[in-house]
Design an enzyme around this catalytic site. Sequence first.
Site, PDB file in Angstrom:
ATOM      1  N   THR A  50       0.856  -1.185   0.000  1.00  0.00           N
ATOM      2  CA  THR A  50       0.000   0.000   0.000  1.00  0.00           C
ATOM      3  C   THR A  50       0.897   1.242   0.000  1.00  0.00           C
ATOM      4  O   THR A  50       1.914   1.276   0.704  1.00  0.00           O
ATOM      5  CB  THR A  50      -0.881  -0.015   1.271  1.00  0.00           C
ATOM      6  OG1 THR A  50      -1.599  -1.254   1.287  1.00  0.00           O
ATOM      7  CG2 THR A  50      -1.872   1.135   1.279  1.00  0.00           C
ATOM      8  N   ALA A  78     -11.525 -12.155  -5.161  1.00  0.00           N
ATOM      9  CA  ALA A  78     -11.431 -13.381  -4.356  1.00  0.00           C
ATOM     10  C   ALA A  78     -10.974 -13.049  -2.936  1.00  0.00           C
ATOM     11  O   ALA A  78     -11.555 -13.526  -1.947  1.00  0.00           O
ATOM     12  CB  ALA A  78     -10.470 -14.376  -5.017  1.00  0.00           C
ATOM     13  N   CYS A  89      -1.975  -9.597   2.644  1.00  0.00           N
ATOM     14  CA  CYS A  89      -2.776  -9.254   1.456  1.00  0.00           C
ATOM     15  C   CYS A  89      -4.207  -8.801   1.677  1.00  0.00           C
ATOM     16  O   CYS A  89      -4.676  -7.925   0.958  1.00  0.00           O
ATOM     17  CB  CYS A  89      -2.755 -10.422   0.489  1.00  0.00           C
ATOM     18  SG  CYS A  89      -1.104 -10.662  -0.184  1.00  0.00           S
ATOM     19  N   GLN A 143      -5.959  -6.966   3.790  1.00  0.00           N
ATOM     20  CA  GLN A 143      -6.202  -5.538   4.000  1.00  0.00           C
ATOM     21  C   GLN A 143      -5.692  -4.717   2.827  1.00  0.00           C
ATOM     22  O   GLN A 143      -6.388  -3.845   2.303  1.00  0.00           O
ATOM     23  CB  GLN A 143      -5.545  -5.075   5.301  1.00  0.00           C
ATOM     24  CG  GLN A 143      -5.632  -3.581   5.465  1.00  0.00           C
ATOM     25  CD  GLN A 143      -5.276  -3.129   6.859  1.00  0.00           C
ATOM     26  OE1 GLN A 143      -6.024  -3.300   7.801  1.00  0.00           O
ATOM     27  NE2 GLN A 143      -4.109  -2.541   6.977  1.00  0.00           N
ATOM     28  N   ARG A 148      -8.484 -17.370  19.289  1.00  0.00           N
ATOM     29  CA  ARG A 148      -8.580 -18.297  18.149  1.00  0.00           C
ATOM     30  C   ARG A 148      -9.456 -19.510  18.452  1.00  0.00           C
ATOM     31  O   ARG A 148      -9.516 -20.452  17.669  1.00  0.00           O
ATOM     32  CB  ARG A 148      -7.177 -18.792  17.774  1.00  0.00           C
ATOM     33  CG  ARG A 148      -6.238 -17.688  17.321  1.00  0.00           C
ATOM     34  CD  ARG A 148      -6.609 -17.195  15.952  1.00  0.00           C
ATOM     35  NE  ARG A 148      -5.661 -16.230  15.443  1.00  0.00           N
ATOM     36  CZ  ARG A 148      -5.635 -15.829  14.175  1.00  0.00           C
ATOM     37  NH1 ARG A 148      -6.488 -16.320  13.311  1.00  0.00           N
ATOM     38  NH2 ARG A 148      -4.773 -14.938  13.770  1.00  0.00           N
TER      39      ARG A 148
HETATM   40  N1  LIG Z   1       2.199 -13.812   0.386  1.00  0.00           N
HETATM   41  C1  LIG Z   1       1.211 -14.443  -0.165  1.00  0.00           C
HETATM   42  O1  LIG Z   1       0.706 -15.421   0.374  1.00  0.00           O
HETATM   43  C2  LIG Z   1       0.646 -14.007  -1.474  1.00  0.00           C
HETATM   44  C3  LIG Z   1       1.090 -12.852  -2.109  1.00  0.00           C
HETATM   45  N2  LIG Z   1       0.564 -12.474  -3.318  1.00  0.00           N
HETATM   46  C4  LIG Z   1       1.068 -11.300  -4.017  1.00  0.00           C
HETATM   47  O2  LIG Z   1       2.345 -11.629  -4.576  1.00  0.00           O
HETATM   48  C5  LIG Z   1       3.218 -10.490  -4.571  1.00  0.00           C
HETATM   49  C6  LIG Z   1       4.500 -10.835  -3.843  1.00  0.00           C
HETATM   50  O3  LIG Z   1       4.175 -11.167  -2.518  1.00  0.00           O
HETATM   51  P1  LIG Z   1       5.224 -11.889  -1.559  1.00  0.00           P
HETATM   52  O4  LIG Z   1       5.914 -12.980  -2.298  1.00  0.00           O
HETATM   53  O5  LIG Z   1       4.487 -12.194  -0.329  1.00  0.00           O
HETATM   54  O6  LIG Z   1       6.253 -10.680  -1.320  1.00  0.00           O
HETATM   55  P2  LIG Z   1       7.719 -10.772  -0.695  1.00  0.00           P
HETATM   56  O7  LIG Z   1       8.009  -9.471  -0.083  1.00  0.00           O
HETATM   57  O8  LIG Z   1       7.870 -12.000   0.112  1.00  0.00           O
HETATM   58  O9  LIG Z   1       8.655 -10.962  -1.997  1.00  0.00           O
HETATM   59  C7  LIG Z   1       8.848  -9.998  -2.989  1.00  0.00           C
HETATM   60  C8  LIG Z   1      10.330  -9.990  -3.387  1.00  0.00           C
HETATM   61  O10 LIG Z   1      10.498  -9.143  -4.535  1.00  0.00           O
HETATM   62  C9  LIG Z   1      11.804  -8.576  -4.458  1.00  0.00           C
HETATM   63  N3  LIG Z   1      11.882  -7.421  -5.347  1.00  0.00           N
HETATM   64  C10 LIG Z   1      11.227  -6.231  -5.236  1.00  0.00           C
HETATM   65  N4  LIG Z   1      11.536  -5.450  -6.293  1.00  0.00           N
HETATM   66  C11 LIG Z   1      12.400  -6.150  -7.071  1.00  0.00           C
HETATM   67  C12 LIG Z   1      13.068  -5.875  -8.302  1.00  0.00           C
HETATM   68  N5  LIG Z   1      12.876  -4.724  -8.966  1.00  0.00           N
HETATM   69  N6  LIG Z   1      13.889  -6.825  -8.821  1.00  0.00           N
HETATM   70  C13 LIG Z   1      14.078  -8.009  -8.165  1.00  0.00           C
HETATM   71  N7  LIG Z   1      13.465  -8.323  -7.001  1.00  0.00           N
HETATM   72  C14 LIG Z   1      12.631  -7.407  -6.472  1.00  0.00           C
HETATM   73  C15 LIG Z   1      11.952  -8.232  -2.994  1.00  0.00           C
HETATM   74  O11 LIG Z   1      13.313  -8.077  -2.630  1.00  0.00           O
HETATM   75  C16 LIG Z   1      11.281  -9.437  -2.318  1.00  0.00           C
HETATM   76  O12 LIG Z   1      12.225 -10.443  -1.970  1.00  0.00           O
HETATM   77  C17 LIG Z   1       2.395  -9.354  -3.928  1.00  0.00           C
HETATM   78  O13 LIG Z   1       1.802  -8.609  -4.968  1.00  0.00           O
HETATM   79  C18 LIG Z   1       1.328 -10.087  -3.141  1.00  0.00           C
HETATM   80  O14 LIG Z   1       0.162  -9.312  -3.050  1.00  0.00           O
HETATM   81  C19 LIG Z   1      -0.374 -13.243  -3.939  1.00  0.00           C
HETATM   82  C20 LIG Z   1      -0.833 -14.398  -3.378  1.00  0.00           C
HETATM   83  C21 LIG Z   1      -0.360 -14.873  -2.100  1.00  0.00           C
HETATM   84  O1  LIG Z   2      -3.423 -13.080  -1.765  1.00  0.00           O
HETATM   85  C1  LIG Z   2      -2.952 -13.628  -0.787  1.00  0.00           C
HETATM   86  O2  LIG Z   2      -1.981 -13.230  -0.158  1.00  0.00           O
HETATM   87  C2  LIG Z   2      -3.593 -14.846  -0.209  1.00  0.00           C
HETATM   88  O3  LIG Z   2      -4.392 -14.392   0.919  1.00  0.00           O
HETATM   89  C3  LIG Z   2      -5.012 -15.447   1.647  1.00  0.00           C
HETATM   90  O4  LIG Z   2      -4.047 -16.337   2.155  1.00  0.00           O
HETATM   91  P1  LIG Z   2      -3.242 -16.050   3.511  1.00  0.00           P
HETATM   92  O5  LIG Z   2      -3.342 -14.617   3.865  1.00  0.00           O
HETATM   93  O6  LIG Z   2      -1.893 -16.645   3.328  1.00  0.00           O
HETATM   94  O7  LIG Z   2      -3.965 -16.922   4.637  1.00  0.00           O
HETATM   95  P2  LIG Z   2      -5.501 -17.250   4.980  1.00  0.00           P
HETATM   96  O8  LIG Z   2      -5.578 -18.673   5.307  1.00  0.00           O
HETATM   97  O9  LIG Z   2      -6.425 -16.748   3.959  1.00  0.00           O
HETATM   98  O10 LIG Z   2      -5.715 -16.447   6.338  1.00  0.00           O
HETATM   99  C4  LIG Z   2      -5.765 -15.031   6.356  1.00  0.00           C
HETATM  100  C5  LIG Z   2      -6.151 -14.551   7.727  1.00  0.00           C
HETATM  101  O11 LIG Z   2      -7.514 -14.849   8.017  1.00  0.00           O
HETATM  102  C6  LIG Z   2      -7.622 -15.537   9.249  1.00  0.00           C
HETATM  103  N1  LIG Z   2      -8.784 -16.452   9.182  1.00  0.00           N
HETATM  104  C7  LIG Z   2      -8.896 -17.353   8.180  1.00  0.00           C
HETATM  105  C8  LIG Z   2      -9.990 -18.187   8.106  1.00  0.00           C
HETATM  106  C9  LIG Z   2     -10.999 -18.098   9.058  1.00  0.00           C
HETATM  107  O12 LIG Z   2     -12.026 -18.822   9.044  1.00  0.00           O
HETATM  108  N2  LIG Z   2     -10.868 -17.174  10.059  1.00  0.00           N
HETATM  109  C10 LIG Z   2      -9.784 -16.342  10.135  1.00  0.00           C
HETATM  110  O13 LIG Z   2      -9.713 -15.504  11.049  1.00  0.00           O
HETATM  111  C11 LIG Z   2      -6.301 -16.258   9.403  1.00  0.00           C
HETATM  112  O14 LIG Z   2      -6.046 -16.589  10.730  1.00  0.00           O
HETATM  113  C12 LIG Z   2      -5.353 -15.212   8.868  1.00  0.00           C
HETATM  114  O15 LIG Z   2      -5.047 -14.249   9.841  1.00  0.00           O
HETATM  115  C13 LIG Z   2      -5.931 -16.237   0.711  1.00  0.00           C
HETATM  116  O16 LIG Z   2      -6.504 -17.335   1.421  1.00  0.00           O
HETATM  117  C14 LIG Z   2      -5.165 -16.754  -0.501  1.00  0.00           C
HETATM  118  O17 LIG Z   2      -6.060 -17.402  -1.401  1.00  0.00           O
HETATM  119  C15 LIG Z   2      -4.486 -15.580  -1.204  1.00  0.00           C
HETATM  120  O18 LIG Z   2      -3.697 -16.051  -2.279  1.00  0.00           O
END
Ligand SMILES: NC(=O)C1=CN([C@@H]2O[C@H](COP(=O)(O)OP(=O)(O)OC[C@H]3O[C@@H](n4cnc5c(N)ncnc54)[C@H](O)[C@@H]3O)[C@@H](O)[C@H]2O)C=CC1
Ligand SMILES: O=C(O)[C@H]1O[C@H](OP(=O)(O)OP(=O)(O)OC[C@H]2O[C@@H](n3ccc(=O)[nH]c3=O)[C@H](O)[C@@H]2O)[C@H](O)[C@@H](O)[C@@H]1O
Length: 480
Positions: free
Chosen positions: A90, A219, A272, A274, A447
């Site tokens: 953000t 989603a 993600c 928020q 929880r």
């Molecule tokens: N964490 C999750 O569970 C999920 C995240 N996303 C999305 O995926 C994206 C990445 O999220 P995360 O993997 O959690 O982030 P993260 O912060 O763990 O990883 C991102 C990486 O990109 C690197 N980076 C940034 N700018 C760069 C550049 N110009 N060149 C090379 N490396 C660079 C950073 O150093 C960092 O290691 C976000 O848009 C997030 O919203 C989607 C689904 C699930």
């Molecule tokens: O875009 C993303 O980053 C991801 O965000 C979430 O995945 P994640 O945040 O890793 O974990 P969740 O299992 O979704 O939990 C999110 C938060 O909700 C809470 N939660 C989950 C489920 C529930 O019933 N109640 C509840 O309070 C969890 O404790 C946690 O704090 C989505 O589930 C993924 O599909 C998505 O890819």
Amino acid sequence: MVKICCIGAGYVGGPTMAVIALKCPDIEVAVVDISVGRINAWNSDQLPIYEPGLDEVVKQCRGKNLFFSTDVEKHVSEADIVFVSVNTPTKTQGLGAGKAADLTYWESAARMIADVSKSDKIVVEKSTVPVKTAEAIEKILTHNSKGINFQILSNPEFLAEGTAIQDLFNPDRVLIGGRETPEGQKAIKALRDVYAHWVPVERIICTNLWSAELSKLAANAFLAQRISSVNAMSALCEATGADVTEVSHAVGKDTRIGPKFLNASVGFGGSCFQKDILNLVYICECNGLPEVANYWKQVIKVNDYQKTRFVNRVVSSMFNTVSGKKIAILGFAFKKDTGDTRETPAIDVCKGLLGDKAHLSIYDPQVSGEQIQRDLAMKKFDWDHPIHLQPLSPTSVKQVSVVWDAYTATKDAHGICILTEWDEFKSLDYKKIYDNMQKPAFVFDGRNVVDAEKLREIGFIVYSIGKPLDAWLKDMPAVA
Ligand SMILES: NC(=O)C1=CN([C@@H]2O[C@H](COP(=O)(O)OP(=O)(O)OC[C@H]3O[C@@H](n4cnc5c(N)ncnc54)[C@H](O)[C@@H]3O)[C@@H](O)[C@H]2O)C=CC1
Ligand SMILES: O=C(O)[C@H]1O[C@H](OP(=O)(O)OP(=O)(O)OC[C@H]2O[C@@H](n3ccc(=O)[nH]c3=O)[C@H](O)[C@@H]2O)[C@H](O)[C@@H](O)[C@@H]1O
């Protein structure tokens, strides 16, 4: 051999690419990052993120068809398909601050791709981005392309942390959006062929670019909305004597609603939900849709309300003050089976208790003391910038100690707050814990993991989210 390069070796880039490498031995996968520390960790025995099953996948492919490197330009220039999985936090300053997505990292990655490319490429948006980002990226690439053809695809990721490997092995769906031109369709097919190595084709959904981009935000908004809905109900349950677990069960039995994601909690966290809803709200506002924006904003407001309500419950139950009292915090990660603390509700709860001058003793099996101290000192939204750009660990927050087991955390404490649903918290020796605590001894279960009745038999005063209240708690109502 098809070559894939993924820019960004984080929670998404690392596991996603490791699974592609495992399932597609005929494809060479390079994961690159500007963070030297992160890449070194990916190349070591101590991977930079904790994710069940990840170590085995990485061990099987690393050095064969999976490589981690800081040589970003070399691997991008050699790749046929470039995934971009960088942070999209953000914005903290300027237009849209506190809501809009900060696309600085994305834009710099796109400019670099344009600079170093010598052959045609498919560029895949893996990061979660505002709808219409592909158009902006296309402009950056084509204006700097020196005649090279770039096709942009949107392929948002739906994995959840803690179950990433399972989710990647067996996804509900893979979503690919592309241009409705022959070249766009050809690019979609190339990416579909990668996933088709292990994902049944009927689960690979192909759409236009904007549908794919928006579906990801939608989603996450729907998922978070379910949690805010059940959490809103949890407040009403406490006021009326209903039990939120029974209500969730009864509601979830309706096949149109379904049983998943209906667990009441101290609030949702994670990097993600928020961020993506704020982004959605901003997009709605920019498109002249204030009613739609306000509708989604409410999901975040209820989440904030739930965290505040929890803190107020703790303070009001303990004679309206926690000043100088020791409160044990069990669990700091935003959910179990991850060490990730980004936007964890524990931060807000701890800050709330510290605001009332409590002394906190924090234990989480996967989160380091340094991380906890940094989180408690960090400004809002700083948490999702690349690690090397985050503020260095500042001086520790006084009144906070981080310990390495639940028994030390709870020794001599006045109260316990359970903020993450780690399995080990279910089977602690609560009799031993009770004997070592100040009396009256309180447990605030954010929880719903403990057996409240058993704890009451031991002597604890127990608060469980959304459950009928102990007489003690009824007498001390918490106002959020
Ligand atoms: N964490 C999750 O569970 C999920 C995240 N996303 C999305 O995926 C994206 C990445 O999220 P995360 O993997 O959690 O982030 P993260 O912060 O763990 O990883 C991102 C990486 O990109 C690197 N980076 C940034 N700018 C760069 C550049 N110009 N060149 C090379 N490396 C660079 C950073 O150093 C960092 O290691 C976000 O848009 C997030 O919203 C989607 C689904 C699930
Ligand atoms: O875009 C993303 O980053 C991801 O965000 C979430 O995945 P994640 O945040 O890793 O974990 P969740 O299992 O979704 O939990 C999110 C938060 O909700 C809470 N939660 C989950 C489920 C529930 O019933 N109640 C509840 O309070 C969890 O404790 C946690 O704090 C989505 O589930 C993924 O599909 C998505 O890819």
